[in-house]
Design a protein around this motif. Structure first.
Motif, PDB file in Angstrom:
ATOM      1  N   HIS A  68       0.849  -1.189   0.000  1.00 28.74           N
ATOM      2  CA  HIS A  68       0.000   0.000   0.000  1.00 28.74           C
ATOM      3  C   HIS A  68       0.885   1.240   0.000  1.00 28.74           C
ATOM      4  CE1 HIS A  68       0.760  -0.763   4.268  1.00 28.74           C
ATOM      5  NE2 HIS A  68       0.408   0.474   4.548  1.00 28.74           N
ATOM      6  N   GLY A  69       0.248   2.412  -0.041  1.00 26.91           N
ATOM      7  CA  GLY A  69       0.988   3.629  -0.298  1.00 26.91           C
ATOM      8  C   GLY A  69       1.365   4.464   0.898  1.00 26.91           C
ATOM      9  N   HIS A  70       1.228   3.942   2.122  1.00 24.01           N
ATOM     10  CA  HIS A  70       1.673   4.722   3.280  1.00 24.01           C
ATOM     11  C   HIS A  70       3.182   4.925   3.231  1.00 24.01           C
ATOM     12  CE1 HIS A  70      -2.085   3.815   5.931  1.00 24.01           C
ATOM     13  NE2 HIS A  70      -2.250   4.883   5.182  1.00 24.01           N
ATOM     14  N   ASP A  94      -3.760   3.805  -4.830  1.00 22.47           N
ATOM     15  CA  ASP A  94      -2.900   4.454  -3.839  1.00 22.47           C
ATOM     16  C   ASP A  94      -1.905   5.421  -4.463  1.00 22.47           C
ATOM     17  OD1 ASP A  94      -4.121   3.280  -1.708  1.00 22.47           O
ATOM     18  OD2 ASP A  94      -2.407   2.103  -1.043  1.00 22.47           O
ATOM     19  N   LEU A  97      -1.436   8.739  -2.423  1.00 20.88           N
ATOM     20  CA  LEU A  97      -0.531   8.598  -1.282  1.00 20.88           C
ATOM     21  C   LEU A  97       0.920   8.536  -1.751  1.00 20.88           C
ATOM     22  CD1 LEU A  97      -2.555   6.022   0.833  1.00 20.88           C
ATOM     23  CD2 LEU A  97      -1.814   8.277   1.630  1.00 20.88           C
ATOM     24  N   TRP A  98       1.160   7.805  -2.829  1.00 20.30           N
ATOM     25  CA  TRP A  98       2.510   7.690  -3.376  1.00 20.30           C
ATOM     26  C   TRP A  98       3.067   9.063  -3.739  1.00 20.30           C
ATOM     27  CZ3 TRP A  98       6.298   4.067  -4.679  1.00 20.30           C
ATOM     28  CH2 TRP A  98       7.264   4.494  -5.612  1.00 20.30           C
ATOM     29  N   THR A 133      -5.994   1.147   3.209  1.00 22.89           N
ATOM     30  CA  THR A 133      -6.002   2.181   2.175  1.00 22.89           C
ATOM     31  C   THR A 133      -6.834   1.621   1.033  1.00 22.89           C
ATOM     32  OG1 THR A 133      -4.072   1.360   0.965  1.00 22.89           O
ATOM     33  CG2 THR A 133      -3.650   2.921   2.768  1.00 22.89           C
ATOM     34  N   TRP A 134      -7.206   2.475   0.102  1.00 31.32           N
ATOM     35  CA  TRP A 134      -8.055   1.996  -1.003  1.00 31.32           C
ATOM     36  C   TRP A 134      -7.310   1.034  -1.920  1.00 31.32           C
ATOM     37  CZ3 TRP A 134     -12.170   2.713   1.196  1.00 31.32           C
ATOM     38  CH2 TRP A 134     -12.577   3.923   1.746  1.00 31.32           C
ATOM     39  N   GLY A 135      -5.991   1.165  -1.983  1.00 32.46           N
ATOM     40  CA  GLY A 135      -5.229   0.312  -2.878  1.00 32.46           C
ATOM     41  C   GLY A 135      -4.496  -0.829  -2.205  1.00 32.46           C
ATOM     42  N   SER A 136      -4.776  -1.074  -0.939  1.00 28.89           N
ATOM     43  CA  SER A 136      -4.050  -2.130  -0.220  1.00 28.89           C
ATOM     44  C   SER A 136      -4.207  -3.484  -0.905  1.00 28.89           C
ATOM     45  CB  SER A 136      -4.561  -2.247   1.220  1.00 28.89           C
ATOM     46  OG  SER A 136      -4.132  -1.164   2.007  1.00 28.89           O
ATOM     47  N   TYR A 165      -8.149   7.938   3.812  1.00 26.75           N
ATOM     48  CA  TYR A 165      -8.014   6.880   2.793  1.00 26.75           C
ATOM     49  C   TYR A 165      -8.314   5.488   3.356  1.00 26.75           C
ATOM     50  CZ  TYR A 165      -5.312  10.681   0.666  1.00 26.75           C
ATOM     51  OH  TYR A 165      -4.889  11.898   0.194  1.00 26.75           O
ATOM     52  N   SER A 166      -9.091   5.395   4.457  1.00 31.25           N
ATOM     53  CA  SER A 166      -9.367   4.093   5.057  1.00 31.25           C
ATOM     54  C   SER A 166     -10.838   3.981   5.432  1.00 31.25           C
ATOM     55  CB  SER A 166      -8.494   3.877   6.295  1.00 31.25           C
ATOM     56  OG  SER A 166      -8.849   4.777   7.340  1.00 31.25           O
TER      57      SER A 166
END
Length: 208
Positions: A68-70, A94, A97-98, A133-136, A165-166
């Protein structure tokens, strides 16, 4: 392809910070290397590219997969890509976030649900598990009876959903429908902390 040496999962623990929504925390991250003596796939690029590169030990890196993008999971991605020549892969949901962390560099490719990545003669299946996150995404490796869940599923239950984003119902649904259907003995390799199993976590995820 014939594997060289045993195909395995190796853990590298790196330390740094996680920042989101105006707060910063000290964290230890699990970086995972999936592969054999010849090549590996890196799961997450946390904090310290030099330490991860040292653990690779000269093996070919097929990809750097970000669960994910954290920032604590992607902070070393660009440097690690430069050191290894491997592409960085991230789910497109994500990208926002990236871009906060790597404004001048995009990931090299997208992750998609059901996608198969190959390393050391075995398949790694991408499972989109949104909510933290949405892209996890999680990564199932049937050969190892294992799944790499990033921050989606931990020892003790679902990952955090109290920040941007969660969404809690989304992560619980994703875990129930996408992860808890895996065999009970499947080892869960997490993004932080200790391993667990699918069977051990089933009581910790609320029913719909």
């Amino acid at each position: 392809m014939t594997a060289t040496g045993p195909v395995r999962a190796e853990r590298v623990v790196t330390s740094g910070t996680f920042s989101l929504d105006g707060e910063t925390f000290d964290v230890d991250n699990n970086v995972w290397l999936i592969g054999d003596d010849a090549e590996v796939l890196i799961v997450d690029a946390a904090h310290d590219a030099t330490a991860v590169h040292a653990a690779v030990g000269g093996r070919r890196v097929t990809a750097i997969v970000c669960t994910h993008g954290h920032d604590d999971h992607i902070g070393a991605a660009a440097e690690l890509a430069d050191l290894t020549g491997a592409p960085v892969l991230l789910h497109p949901a994500d990208r926002e976030l990236w871009s906060v962390v790597h404004a001048d560099r995009k990931p090299d490719g997208d992750l998609a649900d059901g996608q198969l990545l190959e390393v050391a003669g075995v398949s790694v299946r991408v499972i989109h598990t949104p909510g933290h996150t949405w892209g996890s995404c999680s990564l199932q490796v049937p050969f190892l009876d294992a799944v790499f869940t990033g921050d989606t599923l931990f020892h003790g239950g679902p990952g955090a959903t109290g920040r941007s984003y969660s969404d809690k119902p989304t992560i619980e649904h994703a875990i129930r429908e996408r992860l808890l259907v895996l065999p009970a003995g499947t080892v869960v390799h997490t993004g932080h902390g200790q391993d667990t199993t699918i069977g051990a976590e089933r009581p910790h995820v609320p029913h719909a």
